[in-house]
Design a protein around this motif. Structure first.
Motif, PDB file in Angstrom:
ATOM      1  N   THR A 126       0.808  -1.220   0.000  1.00  0.00           N
ATOM      2  CA  THR A 126       0.000   0.000   0.000  1.00  0.00           C
ATOM      3  C   THR A 126       0.844   1.273   0.000  1.00  0.00           C
ATOM      4  O   THR A 126       0.330   2.350  -0.309  1.00  0.00           O
ATOM      5  N   ASP A 127       2.129   1.170   0.348  1.00  0.00           N
ATOM      6  CA  ASP A 127       2.993   2.351   0.315  1.00  0.00           C
ATOM      7  C   ASP A 127       3.528   2.632  -1.088  1.00  0.00           C
ATOM      8  O   ASP A 127       4.211   3.636  -1.308  1.00  0.00           O
ATOM      9  N   ASN A 129       2.451   2.954  -5.205  1.00  0.00           N
ATOM     10  CA  ASN A 129       1.309   3.167  -6.093  1.00  0.00           C
ATOM     11  C   ASN A 129       1.351   2.132  -7.217  1.00  0.00           C
ATOM     12  O   ASN A 129       1.981   2.347  -8.251  1.00  0.00           O
ATOM     13  N   PRO A 143      -6.306   6.196  -1.926  1.00  0.00           N
ATOM     14  CA  PRO A 143      -5.947   6.889  -0.688  1.00  0.00           C
ATOM     15  C   PRO A 143      -7.217   7.120   0.124  1.00  0.00           C
ATOM     16  O   PRO A 143      -8.330   6.941  -0.379  1.00  0.00           O
ATOM     17  N   GLU A 144      -7.074   7.541   1.360  1.00  0.00           N
ATOM     18  CA  GLU A 144      -8.258   7.711   2.206  1.00  0.00           C
ATOM     19  C   GLU A 144      -9.168   8.837   1.722  1.00  0.00           C
ATOM     20  O   GLU A 144     -10.359   8.856   2.052  1.00  0.00           O
ATOM     21  N   TYR A 146     -10.044  10.675  -2.052  1.00  0.00           N
ATOM     22  CA  TYR A 146      -9.781  10.555  -3.490  1.00  0.00           C
ATOM     23  C   TYR A 146     -10.812  11.361  -4.253  1.00  0.00           C
ATOM     24  O   TYR A 146     -11.999  11.379  -3.903  1.00  0.00           O
ATOM     25  N   THR A 207      -8.410  -1.130   3.540  1.00  0.00           N
ATOM     26  CA  THR A 207      -7.808  -1.027   2.209  1.00  0.00           C
ATOM     27  C   THR A 207      -8.914  -1.144   1.182  1.00  0.00           C
ATOM     28  O   THR A 207      -9.646  -2.136   1.155  1.00  0.00           O
TER      29      THR A 207
END
Length: 215
Positions: A126-127, A129, A143-144, A146, A207
């Motif tokens: 997840t870190d 792209n 992302p949280e 978007y 996620t």
């Protein structure tokens, strides 16, 4: 062999060619134009060569590469570890090279177990792209918060990896307001954009993968 333009390492996404079903040649070459570094998994090597594409790196356990022609300007890394898949080996290599964005093609189709595992790798990295492409879809972790402008009717699916809490959307036909999606309980597939303009998606934890699809 096809070439690709040079940019400073790490500034543009790298491209991984996996060993699933091939995408269109137009999609592949279009992505190559924006990717300065191309990695092919060993199982895809012969198919890539037939397309007159020379990867910068070939990586894998090389079980499928006995007595094959080695290209002069390509690096070959043999990693026989059974703890990681060949796609994971490629991603790990690129993360070590400081790539923060990775495009992946040929990662779906053919074997279902490989397709599912490749999709779930999005939750592991997840870190970074990572975007999965095929002829019909594009998938990536959101992302949280978007936002993006879409055309009316664009097909969007929200797929939780494990559980995702507090999802709120705007400008979708089927809106969510502080809701939870979780595997085996509820997912958000086959939604669509309500009208031309900005779509916003936010969530509190978990996620969440967005899949942009075309028939």
């Amino acid at each position: 062999m096809s070439s690709h333009h040079f940019v400073k390492e790490g500034q543009e996404p790298a491209l991984i060619i996996a060993n699933g079903e091939s995408c269109s040649y137009e999609m592949l070459t279009g992505l190559m134009e924006w990717c300065p570094y191309i990695v092919a998994l060993d199982g895809a090597y012969e198919r890539v060569k037939k397309l007159q594409i020379q990867p910068d790196l070939v990586i894998g356990d090389f079980d499928s590469m006995e007595d094959v022609e080695m290209l002069e300007h390509t690096t070959y890394i043999r990693d026989k570890s059974q703890e990681t898949t060949d796609l994971e080996k490629a991603i790990n290599h690129l993360v070590k090279k400081k790539y923060s964005a990775i495009n992946v093609v040929w990662a779906t189709g053919k074997r279902l177990d490989h397709t599912l595992n490749n999709f779930h790798l999005l939750a592991k990295y997840t870190d970074t792209n990572i975007v999965l492409y095929d002829n019909h879809s594009k998938a990536f972790v959101l992302p949280e918060k978007y936002s993006k402008v879409y055309k009316k009717g664009s097909k969007l699916s929200l797929v939780p990896l494990h559980s995702c809490v507090g999802i709120t959307t705007k400008n979708l036909v089927y809106p969510l307001t502080g809701e939870t999606l979780s595997i085996g309980q509820r997912s958000g597939t086959s939604n669509s954009v309500l009208k031309d303009g900005e779509v916003t998606i936010s969530y509190l934890s978990g996620t969440l993968v967005l899949i942009e699809s075309e028939d």
